[in-house]
Design an enzyme around this catalytic site. Sequence first.
Site, PDB file in Angstrom:
ATOM      1  N   LYS A  81       1.059  -1.063   0.082  1.00  0.00           N
ATOM      2  CA  LYS A  81      -0.303   0.080  -0.397  1.00  0.00           C
ATOM      3  C   LYS A  81       0.916   1.426  -0.250  1.00  0.00           C
ATOM      4  O   LYS A  81       0.497   2.339  -0.411  1.00  0.00           O
ATOM      5  CB  LYS A  81      -0.739   0.479   1.219  1.00  0.00           C
ATOM      6  CG  LYS A  81      -1.964  -0.679   1.039  1.00  0.00           C
ATOM      7  CD  LYS A  81      -3.096  -0.135   2.135  1.00  0.00           C
ATOM      8  CE  LYS A  81      -4.496  -1.329   2.028  1.00  0.00           C
ATOM      9  NZ  LYS A  81      -4.799  -2.082   3.053  1.00  0.00           N
TER      10      LYS A  81
ATOM     11  N   LYS B   5      -4.773 -10.282  -6.866  1.00  0.00           N
ATOM     12  CA  LYS B   5      -6.283 -10.556  -7.361  1.00  0.00           C
ATOM     13  C   LYS B   5      -7.370 -10.010  -7.083  1.00  0.00           C
ATOM     14  O   LYS B   5      -6.627  -8.775  -7.514  1.00  0.00           O
ATOM     15  CB  LYS B   5      -5.962 -10.802  -4.639  1.00  0.00           C
ATOM     16  CG  LYS B   5      -5.835  -9.375  -4.542  1.00  0.00           C
ATOM     17  CD  LYS B   5      -6.124  -9.426  -2.687  1.00  0.00           C
ATOM     18  CE  LYS B   5      -6.607  -8.378  -2.443  1.00  0.00           C
ATOM     19  NZ  LYS B   5      -6.224  -8.042  -1.087  1.00  0.00           N
TER      20      LYS B   5
ATOM     21  N   LYS C 190     -10.176  -4.113  -4.591  1.00  0.00           N
ATOM     22  CA  LYS C 190     -11.524  -3.183  -5.143  1.00  0.00           C
ATOM     23  C   LYS C 190     -10.797  -2.094  -5.488  1.00  0.00           C
ATOM     24  O   LYS C 190     -11.390  -0.578  -6.713  1.00  0.00           O
ATOM     25  CB  LYS C 190     -12.804  -2.454  -4.106  1.00  0.00           C
ATOM     26  CG  LYS C 190     -12.046  -2.693  -2.291  1.00  0.00           C
ATOM     27  CD  LYS C 190     -13.187  -3.205  -1.575  1.00  0.00           C
ATOM     28  CE  LYS C 190     -12.564  -3.360  -0.388  1.00  0.00           C
ATOM     29  NZ  LYS C 190     -13.710  -3.660   0.714  1.00  0.00           N
TER      30      LYS C 190
END
Length: 332
Positions: free
Chosen positions: A114, A196, A199
Amino acid sequence: MKHIVSGIQPTGSLNLGTYLGSIRNFVKLQDTFPEHHFMLFIADLHAITIPRDRLELRKTIRELAALYLACGLRQERLSLFIQSEIPAHSQVAHLLQCFTYIGELERMTQFKEKARRQETGVSAALFTYPVLMAGDILLYDAEYVPVGEDQTQHLELTRDIAERVNSRLGAVFTVPKLLTPKVGARIMSLTEPAQKMSKSDPNEKSRILLLDPEPVIRKRIMSAVTDSDTHVRFDKENKPGISNLLAILSALTDIPIETLEQQHAHSTYATFKQHVADTVVEALRPIQARYQALIQDPELDAFLDAGRDYAAKVAMRKVAKLNHKLGLGRKG
Ligand code: AMP
Ligand code: TRP
């Protein structure tokens, strides 16, 4: 009361990966663990570790609450609540930070990923995110934590923190166990099946949202990336796209992958995809209908209020115990 605890961040609309890796699992677990009380929450404090638009966040919190229930969770033995409505989550996070080493947080792969994607500054809260998560779990003495595979490392850290606190202060926390679903623990992107389904993927075609209209769902599955072979066979390494569609089908129907392979031994990819698309559409139809009813129902707020009240009581007691063991404040 024995607790099973899990949370989902209100960031973006729910996709099929989150549903299969997480929510659908909770629904099944309600049968598997008839003695446990389920505590599911919307992790809005986690969401703001990355800057969010406030109106968008508020909308997503409510949407997620309605979706949780629309997915078939039964309301008995369930507390559904919003994390930020329980101040104890923020309180315990600080206390647990005193038991967490910087080196441990630096090893968290999700933080590294992130942080790398962040264009503006990386907040300190993104770094301490796993400690906030440990608090979410330990506040309620969770025995089990059902999450997708990507949360394994965070759960390991939670267990380490719990054991460290217990060994320094005496028995304060239950050491939780991870529960990942057998299939569906890692649903992959439809366009890049090595990654994966997420969103945050900028490519909308990579995912199916639970509230997507039927034609969109069909189009996304029919155009999912596969391979140049012609056999419907599970082989993650060489056939990640087809394997992902098999995993989706298996997770939705509870039919083992081997059986699905046999059923589709003579199918073309197009026929197989058609079957996957039909199955996903049928599975999401009742969820979408229930969602439309729930999102406007004042009962949803009443249920969230009840969840908040139950959670607050349990959590406050735990913080008081921890404060006492640490010698904070005055003896009372
Ligand atoms: P998040 O949406 O990141 O808050 O994740 C909510 C839950 O869904 C967590 O338990 C994740 O492990 C799970 N999850 C998210 N994406 C996937 C995916 N592609 N496949 C399986 N589980 C997932
Ligand atoms: N970090 C989790 C995720 O991104 C969400 C989460 C926050 C969570 N607190 C939790 C999950 C506590 C389980 C238990 O998926």
